[in-house]
Design an enzyme around this catalytic site. Structure first.
Site, mmCIF file in Angstrom:
data_model
loop_
_atom_site.group_PDB
_atom_site.id
_atom_site.type_symbol
_atom_site.label_atom_id
_atom_site.label_comp_id
_atom_site.label_asym_id
_atom_site.label_seq_id
_atom_site.Cartn_x
_atom_site.Cartn_y
_atom_site.Cartn_z
ATOM 1 N N TYR A 136 0.835 -1.208 0.000
ATOM 2 C CA TYR A 136 0.000 0.000 0.000
ATOM 3 C C TYR A 136 0.872 1.262 0.000
ATOM 4 C CZ TYR A 136 -3.832 3.107 1.541
ATOM 5 O OH TYR A 136 -4.762 4.109 1.635
ATOM 6 N N LYS B 20 1.083 4.169 -2.807
ATOM 7 C CA LYS B 20 0.723 5.561 -2.499
ATOM 8 C C LYS B 20 1.918 6.504 -2.663
ATOM 9 C CE LYS B 20 -3.644 4.866 -1.625
ATOM 10 N NZ LYS B 20 -4.683 5.417 -2.509
HETATM 11 P P1 NAP Z 1 -13.582 2.412 0.521
HETATM 12 O O1 NAP Z 1 -14.702 2.835 1.414
HETATM 13 O O2 NAP Z 1 -13.165 0.981 0.517
HETATM 14 O O3 NAP Z 1 -13.958 2.867 -0.970
HETATM 15 C C1 NAP Z 1 -13.153 2.523 -2.063
HETATM 16 C C2 NAP Z 1 -14.032 2.385 -3.288
HETATM 17 O O4 NAP Z 1 -13.182 2.010 -4.386
HETATM 18 C C3 NAP Z 1 -15.077 1.276 -3.141
HETATM 19 O O5 NAP Z 1 -16.291 1.629 -3.748
HETATM 20 C C4 NAP Z 1 -14.413 0.123 -3.883
HETATM 21 O O6 NAP Z 1 -15.326 -0.869 -4.355
HETATM 22 C C5 NAP Z 1 -13.754 0.870 -5.015
HETATM 23 N N1 NAP Z 1 -12.750 0.041 -5.670
HETATM 24 C C6 NAP Z 1 -11.918 -0.859 -5.097
HETATM 25 N N2 NAP Z 1 -11.187 -1.482 -6.026
HETATM 26 C C7 NAP Z 1 -11.556 -0.951 -7.233
HETATM 27 C C8 NAP Z 1 -11.175 -1.206 -8.565
HETATM 28 N N3 NAP Z 1 -10.269 -2.157 -8.860
HETATM 29 N N4 NAP Z 1 -11.764 -0.502 -9.557
HETATM 30 C C9 NAP Z 1 -12.699 0.434 -9.272
HETATM 31 N N5 NAP Z 1 -13.122 0.702 -8.025
HETATM 32 C C10 NAP Z 1 -12.554 0.017 -7.014
HETATM 33 O O7 NAP Z 1 -12.253 3.233 0.840
HETATM 34 P P2 NAP Z 1 -12.006 4.765 1.260
HETATM 35 O O8 NAP Z 1 -11.533 4.760 2.650
HETATM 36 O O9 NAP Z 1 -13.134 5.621 0.841
HETATM 37 O O10 NAP Z 1 -10.726 5.045 0.344
HETATM 38 C C11 NAP Z 1 -10.739 5.895 -0.784
HETATM 39 C C12 NAP Z 1 -9.302 6.238 -1.141
HETATM 40 O O11 NAP Z 1 -8.703 6.941 -0.042
HETATM 41 C C13 NAP Z 1 -8.423 5.020 -1.397
HETATM 42 O O12 NAP Z 1 -7.517 5.294 -2.445
HETATM 43 C C14 NAP Z 1 -7.665 4.869 -0.104
HETATM 44 O O13 NAP Z 1 -6.438 4.195 -0.276
HETATM 45 C C15 NAP Z 1 -7.472 6.319 0.292
HETATM 46 N N6 NAP Z 1 -7.192 6.517 1.699
HETATM 47 C C16 NAP Z 1 -8.102 6.157 2.643
HETATM 48 C C17 NAP Z 1 -7.786 6.360 3.978
HETATM 49 C C18 NAP Z 1 -8.733 5.999 5.089
HETATM 50 O O14 NAP Z 1 -8.330 6.107 6.255
HETATM 51 N N7 NAP Z 1 -9.958 5.578 4.809
HETATM 52 C C19 NAP Z 1 -6.557 6.928 4.333
HETATM 53 C C20 NAP Z 1 -5.663 7.278 3.332
HETATM 54 C C21 NAP Z 1 -5.992 7.083 2.014
HETATM 55 P P3 NAP Z 1 -15.456 -2.239 -3.427
HETATM 56 O O15 NAP Z 1 -16.001 -1.784 -2.107
HETATM 57 O O16 NAP Z 1 -16.372 -3.122 -4.199
HETATM 58 O O17 NAP Z 1 -14.058 -2.780 -3.313
#
Ligand code: NAP
Length: 244
Positions: free
Chosen positions: A154, A158
């Site tokens: 990861y 990133k």
């Molecule tokens: P999330 O709730 O899991 O949402 C991610 C979305 O992306 C889900 O709808 C997921 O679908 C979709 N997705 C996953 N794999 C995919 C693919 N191959 N093609 C198209 N769509 C796909 O996560 P989030 O926390 O909102 O994260 C959003 C972004 O922020 C990510 O890049 C994550 O790394 C980043 N981020 C999050 C955090 C945190 O603390 N939450 C911190 C730093 C960075 P499915 O549910 O079906 O997999």
């Protein structure tokens, strides 16, 4: 603020991506979501956003698959005619110590988080350069800036996003296109649901709490807006002070 602008958001059906779509829709943008989530989840996101009075279309797409991305981008251009804002938000985790991390899990995370963003940028590149305007926002992470034990895949993806952001910014700045990265800390979404009650973790965040997805969306709105026209190649942390 974004009246009639076309915003493409990957992974926009839930979590941070959905809140970004909502904030953009509230500000007049037309929304295209490219997401691998279930058809029901895509439809419910579409309905919730359409209730805000804007055009919203959803596309089932695995961003790790270059052919699916090319087809989806083509369809988005056929449906909307253009793209003004691209948010590369889709992301996954497959955490483990390096010793136990499989090559499959390493590749899966790189393929979605890093190559997915590359494919999206590549497919819309000519549209942006022709119109000599546009905003690209890539969602990175503090893990990409500082590393994190158990997240080699990861963190590498990133950190890669940061290199991709800066290179894209340098290639496109002369044409009036801005490309920036957002590096969130712990945000309360399904991705972090197993950690949200961890008091030790919360103590390590100066703000004393997880961030809200709508707080990340507020930053994305700023970067997508005309107020950020002279900001490019930047990585902005949003982490309650955790990584300072
Ligand atoms: P999330 O709730 O899991 O949402 C991610 C979305 O992306 C889900 O709808 C997921 O679908 C979709 N997705 C996953 N794999 C995919 C693919 N191959 N093609 C198209 N769509 C796909 O996560 P989030 O926390 O909102 O994260 C959003 C972004 O922020 C990510 O890049 C994550 O790394 C980043 N981020 C999050 C955090 C945190 O603390 N939450 C911190 C730093 C960075 P499915 O549910 O079906 O997999």
């Amino acid at each position: 603020m974004l009246k009639d602008q076309v915003a493409v958001v990957t992974g926009g059906s839930q979590g941070i991506g959905f809140e970004i779509c909502k904030k953009f829709a509230e500000n007049g943008a037309r929304i295209a979501i490219a997401d691998i989530n279930s058809p029901e989840k895509l439809q419910s996101a579409q309905q919730a956003l359409q209730a805000l009075g804007t055009e919203v279309r959803v596309y089932s797409c695995n961003v790790a698959d270059s052919v699916q991305v090319a087809d989806t981008c083509k369809q988005i251009l056929a449906d909307f005619g253009t793209v003004d804002i691209l948010v590369n938000n889709a992301g996954i985790t497959r955490d483990n110590l390096i010793l136990r991390m499989s090559e499959t899990d390493f590749d899966a995370v790189i393929d979605v988080n890093l190559k997915g963003a590359f494919y999206m940028i590549k497919n819309f590149y000519r549209v942006f350069t022709k119109k000599k305007a546009g905003k690209i926002i890539n969602i990175s992470s503090v893990s990409g800036l500082f590393g994190n034990a158990g997240q080699a895949n990861y963190s590498a993806s990133k950190a890669g996003i940061i290199g991709l952001t800066k290179s894209t910014a340098k290639e496109l700045a002369g044409r009036g296109i801005c490309c920036n990265a957002i590096a969130p800390g712990f945000i309360a979404t399904s991705m972090t649901e197993n950690f949200q009650a961890n008091q030790e973790l919360i103590k390590s965040i100066p703000a004393g709490r997880f961030g809200k997805p709508e707080e990340v969306a507020g930053l994305a709105l700023f970067l997508a807006s005309g107020s950020a026209n002279y900001i490019t190649g930047e990585v902005i942390r949003i982490d309650g002070g955790m990584a300072m």
